[in-house]
Design an enzyme around this catalytic site. Sequence first.
Site, PDB file in Angstrom:
ATOM      1  N   ARG A   1       0.659  -1.336  -0.059  1.00  4.99           N
ATOM      2  CA  ARG A   1       0.142  -0.218   0.061  1.00  4.99           C
ATOM      3  C   ARG A   1       0.846   1.140   0.112  1.00  4.99           C
ATOM      4  O   ARG A   1       2.049   1.220   0.097  1.00  4.99           O
ATOM      5  CB  ARG A   1      -0.970  -0.070   1.301  1.00  4.99           C
TER       6      ARG A   1
ATOM      7  N   ASP B   1      -3.671   3.900   3.283  1.00  8.72           N
ATOM      8  CA  ASP B   1      -3.635   2.472   3.831  1.00  8.72           C
ATOM      9  C   ASP B   1      -4.597   1.597   2.991  1.00  8.72           C
ATOM     10  O   ASP B   1      -4.475   0.425   2.928  1.00  8.72           O
ATOM     11  CB  ASP B   1      -3.627   2.383   5.007  1.00  8.72           C
ATOM     12  N   ASN B   2      -5.386   2.398   2.284  1.00  7.94           N
ATOM     13  CA  ASN B   2      -6.544   1.595   1.285  1.00  7.94           C
ATOM     14  C   ASN B   2      -6.164   1.785  -0.188  1.00  7.94           C
ATOM     15  O   ASN B   2      -6.868   1.789  -1.274  1.00  7.94           O
ATOM     16  CB  ASN B   2      -7.950   2.035   1.769  1.00  7.94           C
TER      17      ASN B   2
END
Length: 504
Positions: free
Chosen positions: A196, A265-266
């Site tokens: 990520r 983080d996505n």
Amino acid sequence: MSILDTGTLQAARQGEAIRFPFDNSYARLPDRFRARLDPTPVAAPRLLKLNTALARRLGLDPAALATPEGVEILAGNRIAEGSEPIAAAYAGHQFGNFVPQLGDGRAILLGEVVAPDGQRFDIQLKGSGRTPFSRGGDGRAAMGPVLREYLVSEAMAALGIPTTRALAAVATGQEVRRETPLPGAVLTRVASSHIRVGTFQFFAARGDVEALRILADHAIARHDPGAANAPNPYRALLEGVVARQASLVASWMLIGFIHGVMNTDNTSISGETIDYGPCAFMDAYDPATVFSSIDQMGRYAYGNQPRIMQWNLARLAEAMLPLIGDSEEAALAAANEALGGFAPAFEATYLAGLRAKIGLPGDSMGDVALAGELLKAMAENGADFTLTFRRLCSAAEDEAADARVRGLFADPAAYDAWAVRWRARLVEAGGDPAARAAAMRAVNPAVIPRNQKVEAALEAAIQRGDLGPFEALLDSLSRPYEDQPGADEPPAPAGAPYITFCGT
């Protein structure tokens, strides 16, 4: 708890009869990249759904996975031969606020399999128990979010949009407590990788340039092998991520998809859609549409998604600065040049997609303006996004079909005024009307995961133990560009605004 804690949980370590072609490159990286631990066993694993086609794609035996021993592997009760379970470390900006340590709080990477065609995939269990990154959470997942991610991620795959995939959903036989007790489940997720933007941020925040370089070299080998031969390999990696994410967000916009929680983080460097927590699809077109209960300010609204993705990529560039230039000045210049590629790449993909959606592939700026006028009229008149474009396919072939399009507009005259200009442009463009309509149907889906249908399927599964509606919806979503009975109907009038939740 330190990320270096590696206490092994007592999952059974037999199961050698079920073979996974594991080759775990991420597990071979230094210890500070992850924590080693096994999934936490569950009480009574029961297979809810197995993706047999995906299993075969990965070189796995679906029949073996459906056995009690296979289900135990998919639940985390048994460790397959060659698996090296780990929880990955990463950081991230959540709604604009930086959190220096997040990590896989309820997910465990079982390993990487190399498919028969040589492509590498991560196999991850989501909802498989607490890890050193759980931040007080229980590490579990409820059945609703698991089945929801299965449905929506497989729908995205069928739509042709880069995405993580669902290999299996397994009921745990245990409850998880959210607002109320809910049945638990584990999702087996498949991805090109789980690296990520936040993975790079994790090491940048610690000033660990050595780890950044190791991570970047790993990412190049996995996702951008051509970058290794570039004059500046790390800048080339950044450019590759920028290009992939520009294309991905454009594809979201073209089908009315709202991710809902575009934290760094996505955001995967592979360019796949990942983490389907509060996502949903628009019904009536409105750029300000938000579904997520936690997005109170509309940061991740539909119309904001390109801007937010560019912001996320800027955070990646910041993290990579020590790698991409010999001096701060040179690194900033290289990073800004790489980031400058986002807008033109996004616009090229998005505008080409809009032209195709209205049956005018080409490069005329007049066609872009024409598509923009349609979107404006849709927004002002509450027209359904998916149905408007799908019904235009028939109208492109037969003017009599205009009636079904105009009926979607609160003021049908708004469509009529636009259709006069559109139809004149179709005549000017020439070509066979039937061929044009067929090309439009190939890019304008008839079926999407309608929110009320998803909720009905989940309610039947959770409240009544009836997976029939889930199976029927999944089958329908696997054929999104086919006309299906009842699919081309406006959704039922909504009562309260539709709200989604992240499931944690």
